[in-house]
Write a protein that holds these residues in place. Structure first.
Motif, mmCIF file in Angstrom:
data_model
loop_
_atom_site.group_PDB
_atom_site.id
_atom_site.type_symbol
_atom_site.label_atom_id
_atom_site.label_comp_id
_atom_site.label_asym_id
_atom_site.label_seq_id
_atom_site.Cartn_x
_atom_site.Cartn_y
_atom_site.Cartn_z
ATOM 1 N N THR A 97 0.532 -1.376 0.450
ATOM 2 C CA THR A 97 -0.245 0.744 -0.102
ATOM 3 C C THR A 97 0.739 1.312 0.305
ATOM 4 O O THR A 97 1.783 1.344 1.124
ATOM 5 N N VAL A 98 0.383 2.322 -0.868
ATOM 6 C CA VAL A 98 1.403 3.447 -0.745
ATOM 7 C C VAL A 98 -0.473 4.408 -0.964
ATOM 8 O O VAL A 98 -0.779 4.834 -1.507
ATOM 9 N N TRP A 99 0.647 5.635 0.681
ATOM 10 C CA TRP A 99 -0.422 6.555 1.048
ATOM 11 C C TRP A 99 0.292 7.659 -0.225
ATOM 12 O O TRP A 99 1.052 8.003 -0.253
ATOM 13 N N SER A 100 -1.435 8.701 -0.432
ATOM 14 C CA SER A 100 -0.573 9.712 -0.759
ATOM 15 C C SER A 100 -0.251 10.660 0.080
ATOM 16 O O SER A 100 -0.135 11.826 -1.378
ATOM 17 N N GLY A 101 -0.390 10.629 0.721
ATOM 18 C CA GLY A 101 0.480 12.370 1.830
ATOM 19 C C GLY A 101 2.259 10.905 1.100
ATOM 20 O O GLY A 101 2.854 12.500 1.815
ATOM 21 N N LEU A 102 2.234 10.074 1.180
ATOM 22 C CA LEU A 102 3.507 9.540 0.734
ATOM 23 C C LEU A 102 3.819 10.723 -0.296
ATOM 24 O O LEU A 102 4.727 11.519 -1.390
ATOM 25 N N LEU A 103 2.895 10.154 -1.292
ATOM 26 C CA LEU A 103 3.120 10.881 -2.809
ATOM 27 C C LEU A 103 3.338 12.822 -2.430
ATOM 28 O O LEU A 103 4.484 13.622 -3.572
ATOM 29 N N LEU A 104 2.851 12.852 -1.554
ATOM 30 C CA LEU A 104 2.291 14.321 -2.157
ATOM 31 C C LEU A 104 3.729 14.805 -1.004
ATOM 32 O O LEU A 104 4.465 15.963 -1.970
ATOM 33 N N ARG A 105 5.072 14.237 -0.915
ATOM 34 C CA ARG A 105 5.628 15.011 0.285
ATOM 35 C C ARG A 105 6.990 14.244 -0.400
ATOM 36 O O ARG A 105 7.858 14.956 -0.492
ATOM 37 N N VAL A 106 6.683 13.560 -1.104
ATOM 38 C CA VAL A 106 8.882 12.862 -1.882
ATOM 39 C C VAL A 106 8.220 13.938 -3.362
ATOM 40 O O VAL A 106 6.831 14.321 -3.911
ATOM 41 N N GLN A 256 4.895 15.923 -13.450
ATOM 42 C CA GLN A 256 3.781 15.678 -14.372
ATOM 43 C C GLN A 256 2.868 15.045 -14.225
ATOM 44 O O GLN A 256 2.141 15.227 -14.014
ATOM 45 N N ALA A 257 3.544 13.971 -13.555
ATOM 46 C CA ALA A 257 2.226 12.843 -13.020
ATOM 47 C C ALA A 257 1.287 13.095 -11.721
ATOM 48 O O ALA A 257 0.179 12.433 -11.600
ATOM 49 N N LEU A 258 2.088 14.207 -11.180
ATOM 50 C CA LEU A 258 1.192 14.264 -10.289
ATOM 51 C C LEU A 258 0.419 15.487 -10.227
ATOM 52 O O LEU A 258 -0.363 16.093 -9.588
ATOM 53 N N ARG A 259 -0.073 16.063 -10.920
ATOM 54 C CA ARG A 259 -0.018 16.968 -11.232
ATOM 55 C C ARG A 259 -1.954 16.819 -11.236
ATOM 56 O O ARG A 259 -2.316 18.181 -10.886
ATOM 57 N N TRP A 261 -3.082 15.247 -9.998
ATOM 58 C CA TRP A 261 -4.140 14.314 -8.079
ATOM 59 C C TRP A 261 -3.681 15.727 -7.544
ATOM 60 O O TRP A 261 -3.853 15.713 -5.720
ATOM 61 N N LEU A 262 -2.672 16.416 -7.762
ATOM 62 C CA LEU A 262 -1.785 17.353 -6.111
ATOM 63 C C LEU A 262 -2.795 18.478 -5.147
ATOM 64 O O LEU A 262 -2.769 18.148 -4.114
ATOM 65 N N PRO A 263 -3.969 19.021 -6.639
ATOM 66 C CA PRO A 263 -5.303 19.705 -5.545
ATOM 67 C C PRO A 263 -5.563 19.212 -4.253
ATOM 68 O O PRO A 263 -6.110 19.289 -3.590
ATOM 69 N N ASP A 283 5.805 25.457 0.742
ATOM 70 C CA ASP A 283 6.602 25.829 0.300
ATOM 71 C C ASP A 283 7.627 25.471 -0.900
ATOM 72 O O ASP A 283 8.192 25.272 -1.420
ATOM 73 N N GLN A 284 7.781 23.985 -0.220
ATOM 74 C CA GLN A 284 8.612 22.884 -0.957
ATOM 75 C C GLN A 284 7.787 22.969 -2.301
ATOM 76 O O GLN A 284 8.601 23.204 -3.368
ATOM 77 N N LEU A 285 6.917 22.588 -2.385
ATOM 78 C CA LEU A 285 6.372 22.012 -3.802
ATOM 79 C C LEU A 285 6.422 23.515 -4.726
ATOM 80 O O LEU A 285 5.915 23.919 -5.838
ATOM 81 N N ALA A 286 6.291 24.823 -4.124
ATOM 82 C CA ALA A 286 6.483 25.608 -4.796
ATOM 83 C C ALA A 286 8.022 26.821 -4.961
ATOM 84 O O ALA A 286 7.954 27.521 -5.778
ATOM 85 N N SER A 287 9.016 25.520 -4.718
ATOM 86 C CA SER A 287 10.534 26.149 -5.299
ATOM 87 C C SER A 287 10.781 26.438 -6.371
ATOM 88 O O SER A 287 11.511 27.127 -6.547
ATOM 89 N N ASP A 288 9.642 25.984 -7.459
ATOM 90 C CA ASP A 288 9.885 26.695 -8.759
ATOM 91 C C ASP A 288 8.830 28.090 -9.024
ATOM 92 O O ASP A 288 8.536 27.667 -10.353
ATOM 93 N N GLY A 289 8.658 27.854 -8.098
ATOM 94 C CA GLY A 289 6.919 29.077 -8.541
ATOM 95 C C GLY A 289 6.353 29.064 -7.741
ATOM 96 O O GLY A 289 5.450 27.709 -7.837
ATOM 97 N N TRP A 290 5.004 29.389 -7.369
ATOM 98 C CA TRP A 290 3.945 29.906 -7.042
ATOM 99 C C TRP A 290 3.482 29.346 -8.298
ATOM 100 O O TRP A 290 3.067 30.411 -8.886
ATOM 101 N N THR A 291 1.843 28.594 -8.058
ATOM 102 C CA THR A 291 1.234 28.426 -8.986
ATOM 103 C C THR A 291 -0.070 28.689 -8.927
ATOM 104 O O THR A 291 -0.266 29.189 -7.681
ATOM 105 N N GLY A 292 -1.390 28.617 -9.481
ATOM 106 C CA GLY A 292 -2.426 29.236 -8.979
ATOM 107 C C GLY A 292 -3.157 27.995 -8.353
ATOM 108 O O GLY A 292 -3.720 28.393 -7.433
ATOM 109 N N SER A 293 -2.942 26.949 -8.411
ATOM 110 C CA SER A 293 -3.321 25.780 -7.909
ATOM 111 C C SER A 293 -2.841 25.703 -6.383
ATOM 112 O O SER A 293 -3.186 25.539 -5.316
#
Length: 374
Positions: A97-106, A256-259, A261-263, A283-293
Motif C-alpha cells: 500500500t502506498v499512501w497519498s501523503g507519501l506521494l505528496l511529500r516526495v 507531471q504525473a502528480l499534477r 492529483w496534487l490539488p 513552500d517545498q512544492l513552490a520551489s520553482d514558483g507559485w502556481t494558481g493551484s
C-alpha cells in the motif's frame, strides 16, 4: 546476483537476496502471516480509500519496477490509498500500500523509489513473517508471565524492548536494501536521505507553529519501532557516498504525473489541521514558483486557521490564485468570504455574486445568496 556500482574507485558491490517468482509460504508462521495478509487484501479491494485512477497506479508501479527490476516487481500488487499521512506498507503475501501523503511529500521518482525499494526489502527478507512470529511468541510469553509471575513487570518491560529493537534492526536492513536498489538503478542513491531530511524539516515546521521545540536525535526511543529520522538520513548519506553513483532523479516526470492529483492531496493535507507542516509542504512544492493551484491551497490553509489577520492574507492569496489562472469557482467563493470577514463588504459581495454566476446550482447557493442579500 551481484551488482557492481559506479563510483570513484572504491565503489561497493552487493548481492540481492534470493528471489523466486513462484515462492510459496513455508511453515506455520509464514502460512499464518500470508493468510492474514490475503484477508486484508480481499477487504482492501473494495475499500473506498483505494484510488482507482489507472494512470496514477500505472505510474507508481512503473517507478517501483524501474527501482527493483521488472522480474522482482511482477508479483507485487500495489494499492494507492487516499490517506494523507506519510506511509507505505509491504505485506508478507506481496501486497503493497502506498499512501497519498507519501506521494505528496516526495519530490522525484528517485525519492519515491527509495521508499518503495525499502518496503520491498521487507518482503524479500521476510520481515513480516518474523514480525508475526515474534508477536505470537511474545503474546504467549506475556500470558505465561501474567499467570506464573505477575510481579515480573521488569521482565515484561525488557521483553517488549527487545521486540521493538528487533523491529528497528529490520528497518535498518530494509533502508540499506532500498538505497542499494537505487544505486543499481538509473536513479541516484543520494535521493534516499533527502526523504528523511525533508520529513524532519516538516516536523520542525509543525512543532514551531504549535509553539513546541523540535528535537531530532540519533537514538530512537526504547519502544520506537523505527530508527530516528536523523539516524536514517545520516546512514543513507554515508551509503550514497560509498556508492558514488549518479543518475536522473526524475523530478520533472514526477511533477507531471502528480499534477492532476496534487490539488486533491493538498486539500486532504490541509484538513489535518497542521498549519506549520502544511505550509512547509506548500513552500517545498513552490520551489520553482507559485502556481494558481498552490496559491489557492495556501489561501485555504490560512482561511482554515481563521485568525483575524489570516483572512486578510487568505484574501490576497485567493486573488493571486485567480490572477494566475486558477479558474475553479471555489476561488471566488473563498475570496468573497474572506473579504466579508475583513470588512470589505462590497468587494466580498461582488466576488460572491461572480461565484453564483459561475455555479448557480452549487449546494451552498441559497446560503451565499442570503449573505449577499439576493
Amino acid at each position: 546476483m551481484a551488482l557492481g556500482l559506479p563510483g570513484t574507485g572504491h565503489a561497493e558491490t552487493f548481492t540481492l537476496p534470493p528471489f523466486t517468482q513462484a515462492y510459496e509460504p513455508q511453515g506455520v508462521d509464514e502460512r499464518g502471516a500470508w493468510m492474514m495478509a490475503d484477508e486484508q487484501e480481499r477487504l482492501l479491494r473494495s475499500s473506498k480509500f483505494v484510488i482507482r485512477d489507472d494512470g496514477l497506479n500505472h505510474y507508481v508501479r512503473g517507478v517501483f519496477c524501474r527501482t527493483v527490476g521488472q522480474d522482482r516487481c511482477a508479483n507485487v500488487r500495489i494499492y494507492v490509498m487516499r490517506m494523507p499521512e506519510f506511509n507505505a506498507t509491504m505485506y508478507p503475501n506481496g501486497m503493497m500500500t502506498v499512501w497519498s501523503g507519501l506521494l505528496l511529500r516526495v519530490q522525484s521518482e528517485a525519492e519515491l523509489g527509495a521508499v518503495l525499494g525499502h518496503e520491498f526489502g521487507h518482503f524479500e527478507k521476510r520481515h513480516g513473517v518474523f514480525g508475526f512470529k515474534n508477536k505470537r511468541t511474545m503474546s504467549d510469553v506475556m500470558a505465561w508471565i501474567g499467570v506464573a509471575a505477575p510481579q515480573s513487570a521488569g521482565f515484561q518491560y525488557s521483553l517488549l524492548g527487545q521486540v521493538y529493537a528487533f523491529n528497528r534492526e529490520q528497518e535498518r536492513e530494509a533502508d540499506m536494501i532500498g538505497v542499494q536498489y537505487l544505486a543499481a538503478s538509473d536513479y541516484p542513491s543520494s535521493a534516499a536521505a533527502r526523504v528523511w531530511r525533508r520529513l524532519m524539516a516538516e516536523q520542525d515546521a509543525s512543532a514551531s507553529a504549535r509553539g513546541r521545540k523540535a528535537k531530532h536525535g540519533y537514538a530512537a526511543g526504547y519502544f520506537a519501532s523505527h530508527p530516528s529520522e536523523l539516524s536514517r538520513a545520516t546512514t543513507l548519506e554515508a551509503a550514497a557516498v560509498r556508492y558514488g553513483d549518479e543518475g536522473d532523479e526524475g523530478r520533472a516526470a514526477y511533477a507531471q504525473a502528480l499534477r492532476e492529483w496534487l490539488p486533491e492531496f493538498l486539500g486532504d493535507q490541509i484538513k489535518r489541521n497542521d498549519f506549520g507542516g502544511s505550509d512547509f509542504i506548500l513552500d517545498q512544492l513552490a520551489s520553482d514558483g507559485w502556481t494558481g493551484s498552490l496559491l489557492f491551497a495556501r489561501a485555504e490553509l490560512y482561511s482554515q486557521r481563521g485568525n483575524p489577520r489570516d483572512y486578510v492574507t487568505a484574501a490576497q492569496f485567493y486573488a493571486q490564485a485567480i490572477e494566475k489562472g486558477y479558474a475553479a469557482p471555489k476561488a471566488l467563493r473563498g475570496l468573497g468570504l474572506a473579504q466579508l470577514r475583513t470588512q470589505q463588504t462590497e468587494q466580498g459581495k461582488a466576488s460572491l455574486r461572480q461565484y453564483l454566476q459561475q455555479s448557480p446550482d452549487a449546494s451552498d447557493a441559497s446560503l451565499i445568496s442570503s449573505l449577499i442579500g439576493n
